[in-house]
Enzyme design. Structure first.
Site, short mmCIF file in Angstrom:
data_model
loop_
_atom_site.label_atom_id
_atom_site.label_comp_id
_atom_site.label_asym_id
_atom_site.label_seq_id
_atom_site.Cartn_x
_atom_site.Cartn_y
_atom_site.Cartn_z
CG HIS A 6 -15.93 90.79 -15.67
ND1 HIS A 6 -17.09 90.42 -16.32
CD2 HIS A 6 -15.14 89.70 -15.71
CE1 HIS A 6 -17.00 89.17 -16.74
NE2 HIS A 6 -15.81 88.71 -16.38
CD GLU A 7 -10.92 90.06 -14.89
OE1 GLU A 7 -10.59 89.11 -14.16
OE2 GLU A 7 -11.37 89.90 -16.05
CG ASP A 58 -16.31 84.82 -17.42
OD1 ASP A 58 -15.18 84.39 -17.69
OD2 ASP A 58 -16.50 85.95 -16.94
CG HIS A 86 -13.86 86.53 -12.51
ND1 HIS A 86 -14.83 85.57 -12.68
CD2 HIS A 86 -13.69 87.09 -13.75
CE1 HIS A 86 -15.24 85.56 -13.95
NE2 HIS A 86 -14.57 86.48 -14.63
#
Lengths: 280, 280, 280, 280, 280, 280
Positions: free
Chosen positions: F79-80, F156, F83
């Site tokens: 996930h990170e 988000d 981003h």
């Protein structure tokens, strides 16, 4: 209940069943009232009759006959007879304890009292459908006897609509709308989940489907009540006649009048409110 | 009422009927006012006339003629005559006690007073339809006499709309919408059921059906009122003429004027508000 | 009014008509103000002129000319002339007392004052239609004279819309929507009926029908105002010219200018607000 | 303003025009601030420059350059140049007094200041259309110069939308929606009519027509602003260049740059807010 | 926990898992309660059984058997068996710790308890789908065993609807509605962005799409639960039979009864609320 | 910062950039915290590392590893990484400073931190589109790596939806809806215009168009994020691997890993919130 002498004839199970939902204060008040009534009648102990009357007073206000016109008394008699007969003829409902057209307290011009044989925690879809037919039985009797309807059924309609709406929006009992809650969130008692949304509102389209289902369920129950009462037209007329004559008819007399009805299966009984205020 | 001397001519039943709904304080006030009026007229006892006037004062404010124009007085006279004739000609309605075009207090330029023969607890669908025709009788008379309508009927329209809406949403009296409550929950007086939903709101589609039914019911009542008044056009003109001449016409005079009308079946009477403020 | 000397020329009926709606304090204030004005002018008694000016001051704020541009003054002059001519030419309206383009107090850049000949309690549908044409007369004059419209008519539009909406929703004056109240319940003054519903809201479909009717009624009134002003184009130009020259034109001068108009039938007059603030 | 010495160069008319809407306290504060600024600069009297700066400080917060990036400064310069050129080229608008890209106080990264030559009480439909084009001139310049749009126009859009909506719902300036008020009732200042309804809400259908009209009006104004700026592309680039170089451009310099534009007809000017905060 | 003696048999990891979410006060209370229970039983130290019972008491109220009818006990037994079997058969769910039909405290007539093996911070779309099937497993079992449904599933429906709605409006898990938040803004914990809008409301059209998706997701989960229970009909009957006989069935006994099920992948477990109140 | 000794290695510009938005108290607290950390480590002066950690503590709560399962750590890492890669590859975005999967404080299981090179006051439409892609990059990475989505993206989605809605309703960045404000009036800071309407609500039809546009904008950004991550699949896997190994990856290491990306044009950077809480 220590200082009050209770006659052996008193069936505390009946008293208890009829006072389901009473708070502590109400019960204390009930005993006082019953003791007082017994005292006035110079009885050595409080009898069942005293309890019955005390319960009546507390629930529906002090007994005070209203000056109803003969026409209105006939309407009320048929209305209550309608409730009572549907409640007796359909299966799985609590037995009728008493029918009365003595007006009491606020709003109620008569009442049909059902007493559950035991506590109930669950109701099935068919239980609720029968209960709706009982609620619409009063209005149906008016339609059959007078080909006319009165304002007296408005409280019945309100309660029946509330039940039908809960069947659709809370209990998932409409096949068309499925196992979905449409009534927002009323808070579970001891658990908050992270999923709880405060938005319980649905779309117009869904609102319309709910309305259609609620109306259909009530229409079915209405037809069921009318079917029962048309088949029992003789019983309806006779019960109304006796109510006009005596004002109160006990459950046993009703059962004798009706002859064989479906067995009262204790497990199938539905805790209709102890007192159905009938015409309000 | 101990220290006040009441003349034997006073019919307390009439006084009582006209003051239905009065609180204790209102009644005390009424007796004072009537005694005062009698005192001013140097009477040894309070007479029926004093009571009548005292009731009038309390209900509709102190008597104070307004400087209405002749044209307006004609409109008011026809308006009240319309109420009164429909109320007298349709069956099962309370008898007309008095018609007046003396303006009083707030809003009312005239009034038609019906007095119920006894208390009523139930109203049938036909009773309510007749009552709607009475309420629209004022406006209908204006239409017939002047081919014009005025702002004076707005209070009548409001009350008629309220009744028609209740017929549809609370009393289940619209066949199209069925035996369903569409008006949310106003709380039964002494029982809370576990089914009571706070969501009484329905879909747009249902709201539209309700509007259509309310309009249809009012339109039918409007036509009924116009039918009655067209058939009784002579009576309408004559009653309006007498009102313009005398300002007040008593119920008995009206009945003589109208000739035979349907019997006032006490049991069928509808407790229209004691005073129909007519033009507001 | 004891210690103030009133000149015999003062027509108290006119004073009274112009101050309809004044509270006691306003009236006391008026007399003080008029006395003060007379004192400043070294008059032995208060004259009509003093009263007129005092009324003007109290109603519309202290006289204080605004520095309007020439262009704006022309717009205001035509706007007020439009109100005044429609009010004079259509039947059954209160006579015009004065027209002014002297800006005063809050919002008003000019005004057309009509004075009712007597109190009115009822208004007919045609009275209200004429009143709408008067309200839209200001804007119509702008359209005709400048082929342009300004923000100055917004208060007129608001008031006209309120009246048109009341005709449809409260007075039952739209044939399409019938004798139904669509505006909820504002409470009758002295009687609560058991039928009063708090739900005055109607369906979207009904809301749309109301909008269509309101727009139609206003459009008809707009066309009527334009028709009158096109027919009286010469009068419109001349009245605007005089207003620009003199700032104030009295009702009599207007009547002379217009020549024969429909008779002012006292009974048919409509109590337009005493002062029509015109351009706001 | 007694103890403060004012230089003869000070044009109090300009000061007054720029401070329209100031309350008494603001004016006192202004004089103090101007005197202080003059004192700091060791001047014997307060000069026009001091007043200008004091006004700037009070209106838009203390002068404090923000560390904008070069790219952002270019965007702001074109944005303000767009406002200023549309305001100068379209007829009947207040003359531009100053353009600045010095960020101040809250939100404003630059501003275009127009000063009305006189008070205005009325605005015509074409005046408002020009004003909308001015408001959308900033965004239009960004589109033309960068083929990109930024968040900087959001306040302009909001104000333009408010004006366009008022044109449709309050001023009756949309032919499609007619001379009707669609905005409920904001209360007339000194007269309550019996017709005032609290229901200003309209149907969905009407709401949609209003949206369509508001969008059309804004789209027209947007196109007008783009047309003007495309025709004046050279002026736009030059004005932006000068703003980037000098940060502030005075109205006279702008007028020289633009060459002949429509005459500033004093009577036709529109009181755009004294300061157009431009990019916010 | 210093002064309380804990028996070596106590598995604090289990205690800890079962009390996830307890506040400090709850934990103190728990230790007290467990110590008290051990003391009453004359034990030298608090044993696992005492902790288990203390937890039960605190969570679900004091143990107090309700006088359920046999019919209701059968319904509750099948309802809980349904929850337990779906929870055991579908993959990635927390293991079932205990099933009980002993009514406790508020609302709950029975419960199925799952204990997560570790904390969970994320749930995948398939995890949530399985959880929905568990929630609808109670109702599905009633349908299969009795061909009837009861009011007992209303709390399950509410929680399932909340989860399904969150999947659509907050987690972007409906392909039809996409990666969009439809649930307004609940506030991020430590950052306010300039973009945060307070308008979370969407159009009717979107509301309808959401309703359709929520209903579809629940319908799929309902079908999945019924599929599982039909395939495991023998297990369902047997588990219900044992519950009726013993009132409580431990997780290990259930696992033996069911035979091989999908491995309980610790990482895939879903923290269903520690206690699933089952029938409420 | 007088009594605290700062090591020369400390780049106050970085500290300042990372603490944009801190109030005075926060800054004082930061210095204290940094000094304390340095003291605990027996350093003679506060070093950059101490400041970095102090900032981390204050912003995201005290460092406290959560016991996430391996599966959850893998989800958070991807996930990170999603981003961070989208933020690095798309043009005009602030450079990534640090990526972490150390859970902190409330809600955040990891974070990707971008530090703006300078203050930004304006954002262009393309800036915002890139920012949306960054926000949806976390979810997109989950989809690509696991073919599954989790609840971790809900924050988000909420922020992305807020931005997309503002683009449509406040910034006029949807060609379909034009340069119109659809978001009511939030009050300009220092000017009230006479045009300000309180009615910001629009029609259902407009609400639906807004929903469609918001969904389209988000769908485009989602596709853009997925496109970038599919093209950089190797980088995504590698970055996730390093995060799982080291928990924290610095911006420089990321840049080395990614190889050439679009130049970070300082003027084009977008002030994404200093800390993107990533999975919440």
């Amino acid at each position: 209940m220590k200082t009050v002498k209770i006659a052996p004839s008193v069936d505390l199970k009946i008293v208890s069943a009829r006072t389901a939902g009473f708070a502590g204060a109400d019960l204390a008040n009930l005993v006082n009232e019953a003791a007082l009534l017994a005292a006035r009648r110079d009885k050595p102990a409080v009898e069942m009759k005293d309890f019955d009357e005390a319960i009546d007073r507390i629930i529906a206000g002090l007994e005070k006959k209203r000056a109803m016109s003969d026409k209105e008394r006939r309407i009320v008699a048929y209305h209550e007879a309608g409730h009572a007969i549907v409640a007796s003829v359909l299966p799985n409902l609590d037995p009728v304890h008493k029918i009365s057209i003595i007006g009491r307290g606020f709003g109620a011009l008569g009442y049909t009292m059902q007493v559950p044989l035991e506590d109930r925690y669950l109701m099935s879809r068919s239980d609720l459908k029968s209960q709706l037919a009982v609620l619409l039985g009063g209005r149906s009797a008016e339609e059959i006897a007078f080909a006319e309807i009165s304002t007296g059924a408005s409280n019945d309609l309100q309660r029946a609509t509330d039940i039908a709406r809960s069947m659709v929006t809370e209990y998932g009992m409409s096949d068309a709308l499925g196992a979905v809650n449409y009534d927002g969130h009323r808070g579970s008692k001891f658990l908050d989940t992270p999923f709880m949304s405060e938005r319980g509102s649905h779309s117009e389209d869904t609102a319309q489907q709910i309305d259609v289902e609620v109306k259909r369920i009530l229409s079915d129950a209405h037809n069921e009540a009318r079917r029962v009462l048309r088949e029992r037209r003789d019983n309806l007329d006779e019960l109304a006649r006796r109510l006009l004559e005596k004002e109160v008819v006990e459950g046993d007399e009703l059962r004798t009048l009706l002859g064989p009805t479906p067995p009262k299966d204790a497990e199938g009984t539905v805790p209709v409110d102890v007192i159905d205020p009938g015409v309000a």
